[in-house]
Design a protein around this motif. Sequence first.
Motif, PDB file in Angstrom:
ATOM      1  N   THR A  78       0.830  -1.199   0.000  1.00 48.27           N
ATOM      2  CA  THR A  78       0.000   0.000   0.000  1.00 48.27           C
ATOM      3  C   THR A  78       0.864   1.248   0.000  1.00 48.27           C
ATOM      4  N   ALA A  97       0.852   5.385   0.382  1.00 42.10           N
ATOM      5  CA  ALA A  97       0.191   6.634   0.767  1.00 42.10           C
ATOM      6  C   ALA A  97       0.911   7.776   0.062  1.00 42.10           C
ATOM      7  N   ARG A 109       0.213  12.772  -8.079  1.00 41.48           N
ATOM      8  CA  ARG A 109      -0.928  12.088  -8.687  1.00 41.48           C
ATOM      9  C   ARG A 109      -0.529  11.307  -9.942  1.00 41.48           C
ATOM     10  N   GLY A 124       1.184   8.105  -8.790  1.00 42.42           N
ATOM     11  CA  GLY A 124       0.151   7.227  -8.256  1.00 42.42           C
ATOM     12  C   GLY A 124      -0.644   6.556  -9.362  1.00 42.42           C
ATOM     13  N   HIS A 145      -0.838   2.617 -10.174  1.00 42.72           N
ATOM     14  CA  HIS A 145      -2.164   2.001 -10.098  1.00 42.72           C
ATOM     15  C   HIS A 145      -2.517   1.320 -11.417  1.00 42.72           C
ATOM     16  N   ILE A 205      -3.156   1.811  -3.944  1.00 37.11           N
ATOM     17  CA  ILE A 205      -3.137   3.210  -3.518  1.00 37.11           C
ATOM     18  C   ILE A 205      -3.994   3.358  -2.269  1.00 37.11           C
ATOM     19  N   GLY A 206      -3.362   3.818  -1.203  1.00 34.65           N
ATOM     20  CA  GLY A 206      -4.074   4.030   0.057  1.00 34.65           C
ATOM     21  C   GLY A 206      -4.582   5.462   0.156  1.00 34.65           C
ATOM     22  N   ASP A 207      -4.142   6.185   1.170  1.00 37.62           N
ATOM     23  CA  ASP A 207      -4.620   7.550   1.358  1.00 37.62           C
ATOM     24  C   ASP A 207      -3.903   8.512   0.408  1.00 37.62           C
ATOM     25  N   VAL A 208      -4.675   9.453  -0.110  1.00 39.31           N
ATOM     26  CA  VAL A 208      -4.161  10.518  -0.960  1.00 39.31           C
ATOM     27  C   VAL A 208      -4.397  11.816  -0.194  1.00 39.31           C
ATOM     28  N   ALA A 218      -7.461  11.860  -6.110  1.00 43.26           N
ATOM     29  CA  ALA A 218      -7.845  10.448  -6.081  1.00 43.26           C
ATOM     30  C   ALA A 218      -8.631  10.077  -7.343  1.00 43.26           C
ATOM     31  N   GLY A 260      -7.646   5.226  -4.263  1.00 41.64           N
ATOM     32  CA  GLY A 260      -7.172   5.937  -3.083  1.00 41.64           C
ATOM     33  C   GLY A 260      -8.295   6.603  -2.308  1.00 41.64           C
ATOM     34  N   ARG A 261      -8.030   6.850  -1.031  1.00 47.75           N
ATOM     35  CA  ARG A 261      -8.990   7.506  -0.156  1.00 47.75           C
ATOM     36  C   ARG A 261      -8.581   8.961   0.042  1.00 47.75           C
TER      37      ARG A 261
END
Length: 289
Positions: free
Chosen positions: A20, A22, A31, A34, A38, A45-48, A60, A66-67
Amino acid sequence: MAGAAGSAGADRVDSAGRKTLAIIGAGHLGRTMGRLWHDAGLLRIGDVVTRSDASAEEAAAFIGAGRPVSAIEKLAKADLFLLATPDGALPSTCAALAAHGAFGPDSVVFHCSGALTSSALDAARVVGAQTASIHPIRSFAQPEQVLQNFAGTWCGIEGDEVALAVIAPLFERLGAKLVSIRPEAKTLYHAAAVFASNYLVTLGDAALAAYAGAGIAREDALQLIAPLMQNTLANLLAHGPEAALSGPVARGDMETVARHAAALGQSDPQLEQLYLALVERTSAVAARR
């Protein structure tokens, strides 16, 4: 929504075995990287994380995963952390994340700054995380363009061996080419990239300004400089600076150089200063011919 950094630890690796990631600071570079990982199925992809809900949601959405998160206090646990904030905010952001407990001995923290070394992440090292710096030598001003042609991008890398063993393959599987750099030489390395990229744009702007002073419309001037810059760059890359150099300095025609400077001084004194500042270095290149 997850609260503390350790609340989502069991979900860090998905069923496909992907780690994962972040992303903290999801501007053009964050971005884009990411999205590349992805789309290639290399990372989950976890938290953005950005400064506002709206920009986090936008980032995201661009990544397609992502979150969206607007505060590091809400950051869920991850394996890898890409800190893609502006350079000036990197050390303080890393320190805030470390104080929040985001990092641990099993964390890999990295940034993609060309100007800073992995020492900007020392706050993560203090808590046992492994750190690295990997700088893609290209512009991210047009993310969609980067998505289409990232393969072949050279990246300058340095940092902890453990971190590089994890991060380097992620770039290589996107088609990147890696070159190791010494941390103490990072600033000089970055200055070289500024010469090759940013100042090339500045020189193009100077040429357009000089053409404007000669009464040539901008759209026509762009057509005039295009073959000059493209052919010169092609010759430089194929044959080196000595063979690519042409013009009055290369011929030793300093009378023409003086007339150029005088005309530029009448049109735009700043252009005259720039022109004269380049004469000495150009003469040095000519002397090596």
